[in-house]
Design an enzyme around this catalytic site. Structure first.
Site, PDB file in Angstrom:
ATOM      1  N   ASP A 195       7.169   0.492  -2.086  1.00  0.00           N
ATOM      2  CA  ASP A 195       7.817   1.500  -1.260  1.00  0.00           C
ATOM      3  C   ASP A 195       7.423   2.911  -1.702  1.00  0.00           C
ATOM      4  OD1 ASP A 195       9.989   2.107   0.724  1.00  0.00           O
ATOM      5  OD2 ASP A 195      10.924   3.029  -1.038  1.00  0.00           O
ATOM      6  N   GLU A 245       2.850   2.013   0.440  1.00  0.00           N
ATOM      7  CA  GLU A 245       3.282   2.746   1.637  1.00  0.00           C
ATOM      8  C   GLU A 245       2.990   4.235   1.453  1.00  0.00           C
ATOM      9  OE1 GLU A 245       7.390   3.660   4.143  1.00  0.00           O
ATOM     10  OE2 GLU A 245       7.389   3.624   1.961  1.00  0.00           O
TER      11      GLU A 245
END
Length: 606
Positions: free
Chosen positions: A321, A350
């Site tokens: 993330d 990400e």
């Protein structure tokens, strides 16, 4: 865990030791234990176990912590040994610590790759397999299915129960949003406010059930990709009231200070240092304290945590993330440490940018002007996602700006990437409007887009419910709606295909056809891509190896189009024939051929 306590150590105890255990035979023999307990620093740990040496004991500002560096030698055998805590030469405490045997071929595990299609699931919204854990005593955020931002009861058992559906659809990997503990008062369902990095949230299940999920998925040829968060933790994390050091989190003394989200400050050759610091050290929100990965003890803790989960849960990949928000040097070190331990593994980061130059910066083997490098294999391809939506929603096409030009030109930017074939491509995810909504609920455009995502270069990821034309714009509570059929009493059961609209049934069958065909397509799994500049609203590209070839044709026009095979002569032989996937028709490319209105062709060239 078992702790043997002696009377003279009444004021000293061990609350936890992390990692929870370790393994013999790891490539990196070093292990650092974080030991937490009241006044534990008053004691001196010792170990007497063949093949294991205690190299260093680190005492920090907080006397409730010890950090212990071990070396697990090649001769060390699996087993349990005592960490003995002494004072004045006398043993005050004993803590049993286990070294496990690694599973066969663990180091050479195969991570997800372009032969896979990943199914992204919001576990709380997928299926409630165990209603008994909907509300757990001691956890404030209990079941409230009426609240779109509350917990709805989906869990690991629900995913286990529907592995047959995932397999039947043709998905070969599952990425669930984080399942580790999120003991927050509200909105804990999404999993990104971690309060314990080593334990599955009991409202989802247990560590043992997570491993069972991974094992049962593996039996069906499905890999598990773990969603990890290293940028921040939850404000309810157990260490928040008892920090190991004075710099464990950023702005620890000051408290909440929001990030400026200036992600380009990392690459900006003209950028001010204050802006870079504001980006990486600032917090997302007040309930997500920003971790300071420049602290070497925290850095080691996070690296070992990810390796622990790979071994424990037999993972097939990691999704990281908010990849650019932690310290960049730490992220490079983390990727290299993980990939050194598992050379065939995969990690996708990400980086939410629609600039391919920004995304490309982070990938392994990328030569950057500032010298930065890492070992990150894959990134989420937000630039392609954005280009596809723009192309599908474009209302006009003319000679130099075709409907498909955004997609065509974005793919041409692949020269910026070291390994464009390793990027993870997707029509939507848990943080953005549903793909069907992004294309304005145009079913024809939806199918054109899905055809592209499942046949172009890269590793496709599909969000749960995309196959059902699930809708939702911006509002996370709606985007992450419950999967119909995942709860007892649901009027529609998509797992069984009951109660679906005609378009939903068609969309599911359409995607199932593509996914299962893709499993056996060498050209798509391993091939290169060659595309031809769009003309008159038609985009044509080929996936190919020396042994296999697939032609894909996308027509956005409201009428059928006739194409000349001669235009593609550099890759398509004059006497080529093929079979079209959806119609099953045999095609001959000795002359012209037709593509349907608002249609697509996926042709295995013979």
């Amino acid at each position: 865990m078992t702790v043997v306590s002696f009377a003279e150590a009444a004021k000293v105890k061990v609350d936890r030791v992390e990692p929870l255990n370790w393994w013999v035979g790891m490539k990196n023999p070093a292990l650092q234990l974080m030991i937490h307990g009241e006044n534990i620093a008053d004691l001196n740990p010792t170990i007497n176990y063949a093949g294991v040496s205690l190299d260093r004991v680190i005492k920090v500002e907080n006397p409730n912590y010890l950090f212990v560096d071990l070396t697990i030698g090649k001769e060390a055998q699996a087993g349990t040994f005592n960490i003995e805590f002494k004072k004045g030469g006398k043993v005050q405490l004993k803590y049993p610590y286990e070294l496990k045997k690694r599973e066969a071929n663990s180091a050479n595990r195969q991570g997800f790759d372009a032969s896979d299609v990943i199914y992204l699931i919001t576990p709380d919204r997928f299926a409630n397999g165990d209603p008994s854990n909907d509300t757990v005593e001691g956890y404030a955020d209990g079941l409230n299915r009426e609240d779109k931002m509350g917990r709805h009861g989906g869990d690991i058992q629900g995913m286990i129960d529907h592995l047959d559906y995932v397999e039947d659809m043709g998905f070969t990997a599952i990425w669930p949003q984080p399942l580790v503990e999120n003991d927050q008062e509200h909105m804990s369902y999404h999993g990104y406010s971690i309060t314990d990095f080593y334990h599955i949230d009991p409202r989802f299940g247990s560590n043992e059930l997570y491993r069972e999920f991974s094992d049962k998925a593996a039996e069906k040829g499905i890999k598990i990709v773990m969603d990890m968060v290293f940028n921040h933790c939850g404000s309810g994390h157990w260490w928040m009231g008892d920090f190991p050091t004075n710099d464990w989190i950023n702005y620890q003394a000051e408290g909440f200070k929001p990030t400026n989200h200036k992600r380009t400050s990392i690459q900006d050759p003209h950028g001010a240092q204050v802006d870079l610091q504001g980006m990486t050290d600032g917090w997302f929100v007040e309930t997500m304290p920003d971790l300071n990965q420049r602290n070497p003890l925290l850095a080691e803790y996070l690296i070992q945590n990810s390796i622990w989960w790979v071994e424990y849960a037999n993972l097939g990949g990691i999704r990281m993330d908010t990849y650019p928000y932690p310290d960049a040097d730490f992220m490079a070190d983390w990727t290299c440490r993980v990939m050194a331990e598992y050379p065939n593994f995969n990690i996708v980061g990400e980086e939410w940018s629609i600039s391919p130059a920004i995304v490309a910066f982070w990938q392994r083997d990328k030569v950057n002007i500032n010298g930065y490098s890492s070992c990150l294999p894959s990134l989420m391809d937000f630039p392609i996602q954005d280009a596809v939506v723009k192309s599908l929603n474009k209302e006009e096409s003319f000679h130099w700006s075709d409907y498909w030009n955004d997609m065509y030109e974005m793919l041409a930017h692949d020269f910026l990437y070291a390994h464009p074939e390793d990027l993870t491509i997707f029509p939507d995810n848990h943080d953005m409007s549903r793909f069907y909504s992004q294309v304005n609920e145009n079913f024809d455009h939806f199918k054109l887009g899905i055809t592209y995502f499942l046949t172009t270069r890269g590793i496709p990821q599909i969000y749960y419910g995309t196959e059902l034309l699930m809708k939702g714009v911006e509002d996370h509570g709606i985007i992450r709606s419950d999967f119909p059929g995942g709860w007892e009493g649901d009027a529609i059961n998509a797992f069984e295909g009951k109660g679906l609209s005609a378009d939903q049934a068609e969309a599911t069958a359409f995607m199932k056809t593509l996914l299962n065909w893709r499993k056996n397509s060498e050209a798509v799994a391993k091939g290169k891509i060659k595309h031809f500049a769009p003309e008159d609203g038609v985009y044509v590209y080929f996936r190919y190896t020396e042994e296999a070839q697939v032609m894909v044709v996308l027509n956005k026009n409201a009428e059928a189009k006739t194409l000349s095979s001669a235009r593609f002569a550099e890759i398509l032989k004059a006497d080529a024939t093929g079979k079209e996937l959806f119609s099953g028709k045999n095609m001959n490319f000795s002359g012209d051929f037709e593509v349907p209105a608002k249609g697509y062709l996926v042709v295995d060239i013979q």
